[in-house]
Structures are given as C-alpha cells and as structure tokens.
Scaffold this active site. Sequence first.
Site, PDB file in Angstrom:
ATOM      1  CG  ASN A 121      -1.777   1.212   1.339  1.00  0.00           C
ATOM      2  OD1 ASN A 121      -1.813   2.028   0.405  1.00  0.00           O
ATOM      3  ND2 ASN A 121      -2.487   1.370   2.440  1.00  0.00           N
ATOM      4  CE  LYS A 169      -0.299   3.171   4.760  1.00  0.00           C
ATOM      5  NZ  LYS A 169      -0.162   3.244   6.213  1.00  0.00           N
ATOM      6  CG  HIS A 229      -5.940   1.883   5.060  1.00  0.00           C
ATOM      7  ND1 HIS A 229      -5.509   2.812   5.971  1.00  0.00           N
ATOM      8  CD2 HIS A 229      -4.924   0.986   4.922  1.00  0.00           C
ATOM      9  CE1 HIS A 229      -4.280   2.490   6.364  1.00  0.00           C
ATOM     10  NE2 HIS A 229      -3.903   1.390   5.744  1.00  0.00           N
ATOM     11  CD  GLU A 279      -3.067   5.410   6.622  1.00  0.00           C
ATOM     12  OE1 GLU A 279      -3.033   5.452   5.381  1.00  0.00           O
ATOM     13  OE2 GLU A 279      -2.172   4.876   7.319  1.00  0.00           O
ATOM     14  CD  GLU A 319      -3.516  -2.369   7.235  1.00  0.00           C
ATOM     15  OE1 GLU A 319      -2.408  -2.595   6.759  1.00  0.00           O
ATOM     16  OE2 GLU A 319      -4.168  -1.332   6.985  1.00  0.00           O
ATOM     17  N   GLY A 365       2.555   2.259  10.910  1.00  0.00           N
ATOM     18  CA  GLY A 365       3.523   3.344  10.775  1.00  0.00           C
ATOM     19  C   GLY A 365       4.193   3.730  12.080  1.00  0.00           C
ATOM     20  CB  SER A 412       5.255  -1.984  11.984  1.00  0.00           C
ATOM     21  OG  SER A 412       4.849  -0.661  12.270  1.00  0.00           O
TER      22      SER A 412
HETATM   23  P1  13P Z   1       2.977   0.328   7.754  1.00  0.00           P
HETATM   24  O1  13P Z   1       3.457  -0.954   7.137  1.00  0.00           O
HETATM   25  O2  13P Z   1       3.739   1.531   7.300  1.00  0.00           O
HETATM   26  O3  13P Z   1       2.870   0.224   9.256  1.00  0.00           O
HETATM   27  O4  13P Z   1       1.491   0.572   7.208  1.00  0.00           O
HETATM   28  C1  13P Z   1       0.573  -0.450   7.300  1.00  0.00           C
HETATM   29  C2  13P Z   1      -0.605  -0.091   6.486  1.00  0.00           C
HETATM   30  O5  13P Z   1      -1.367   0.794   6.847  1.00  0.00           O
HETATM   31  C3  13P Z   1      -0.809  -0.801   5.215  1.00  0.00           C
HETATM   32  O6  13P Z   1      -2.073  -0.545   4.708  1.00  0.00           O
END
Ligand code: 13P
Length: 254
Positions: A9, A11, A97, A99, A169, A175, A215
């Site tokens: 992803n 982003k 997601h 976010e 997740e 992150g 992560s």
């Molecule tokens: P990270 O791998 O940066 O923690 O992000 C996970 C994520 O949100 C994947 O959709």
Amino acid sequence: MRKQIAAANWKMNLTLAQGEELMNEIVQANINMEKNQEAIFAVPFPYLITNKSITDKAKNFITAAQNCASENSGAYTGEVSCQMLQSINIKYVLIGHSERREYYNETNQVLVKKINQALQNNLKPIFCCGEPLLVRQAETQNAHIEMQLQESLFHLSTEQIKDFVIAYEPIWAIGTGLTASSAQAQNMHAHIRNVLANKYGQEIANSVSILYGGSVKAANAVEIFSQPDVDGGLVGGASLVANEFVEIIKSLKK
Ligand code: 13P
C-alpha cells in the site's frame, strides 16, 4: 490452499518516476511465485494504468486501487468509481483502510456501499479492519473487529464471501514501528476466521485470505506469515523499499 498475498500500500507516496523505478527493481528480482501466491500493488490512481502494464508482465503480480467511490457514477467531483476501475481492468481495491475511516469519515455503513460497488463491478475488495490503541488497552479488540465485520460484510452471500480478502491492521501498529506479536496476530486472525465460520460455515471461512498489516518488514515477515491463520501482509512503509518488499514477498507461505 487459500491465497497467500503480499500487498503493498503505497498510500500517498512516490512520484510516477519513483514508482516505476521501484516496480522495475522488484520485478527484476525475478521472484519465483507459487500458484497460490500473489503480490499486489495498491498504487495512487494516476499510476494505475502504467503500473498495470508493469505488473501484467510479471507472474502473479497485480495492480490494485487504494480506494473507490461509494456511488456508481454521476456528480461526485474528485471521486473514482468501481466502474472506472473495471474499465481499466483493475481487479482489486482496498476498502475501509483505517486512514480512510479516520480522516475521511468512512463508517461501516459507507463501506457497505463501497463493497457492493466493487462486487457489482467485478472487483475484489481487500477489506481492512483494525482496532485503535484504546480498544486494545481495554482488551475489547475482539468485539470491535467482530462489529466491523458484521456491519460491513454480513450482508454478503456465502458465494460472495468465498475467497474474500480481509486485512487486519491494528491501528496502533500502523507506521509506528510497533508490530503486533505473531501471537497477537494469530489470535485475532483465528478470531476473524471463527466469526466468519459462525456466519458462513467453516469451509467458507477457510477460503478467506486474512492479511496482517502494521509495521511488517523483511525482518519480521517470516515469523508473522508463518502463523496458521495469517495469509500474508498489507504493507505500507516497507513496500516503498524494493529489497524490503522483495523479501516480504519471498516470506509468503507456499
Ligand atoms: P505500515 O506498514 O507503514 O505500518 O502501514 C501499514 C498499512 O497501513 C498498510 O495498509
């Protein structure tokens, strides 16, 4: 065996040129993909077509969208519909997601509309769920996830849920460098499968691929992916680094 998936992803990261360079490096690693394995790349909308031309040339590499509209067409400035995604032969779309839920107010009810849009347009949703830190601290994460599944997925038929893809997740692990332990991931994935089995039966629940996100990196992928109910990962930061993501793909169960 159900599908094992390493999903990137990106982003809102990378320019087109940076994305192409990253993809070319990953493709050049010539990873030997097994029949039940897929590497999925959820890239920003403007890169879908060029990215697809790269993934189409690599076995079991697939380009995906990060989001879709909840409506089919019409006066929704700035939105991208599943019909549009289908028209450029996109097969997968991330839905829900954390976010999107947090910054764009996507509720479980909005996600129902997005999932329906995806299915009506022959797209496979990768449905994301996960609990915030406070819920984990209160040890109510199982009920929280069950509610997300119930409210966004339980209207689907057995046929529609077969071979579905869910990404768990935990928000506190996204992150942050904090990863759920492999035991925490396995426990939640087993819970998700159990919730699905209670509603749809064990056989259908066993067909669903459940990815872990938060992560994931080359250094922890083998241990997390080796858990029996973990069918790969959804990866943010580490998917932007070619050799990291190559190792993550290679960590999938065979
Ligand atoms: P990270 O791998 O940066 O923690 O992000 C996970 C994520 O949100 C994947 O959709």
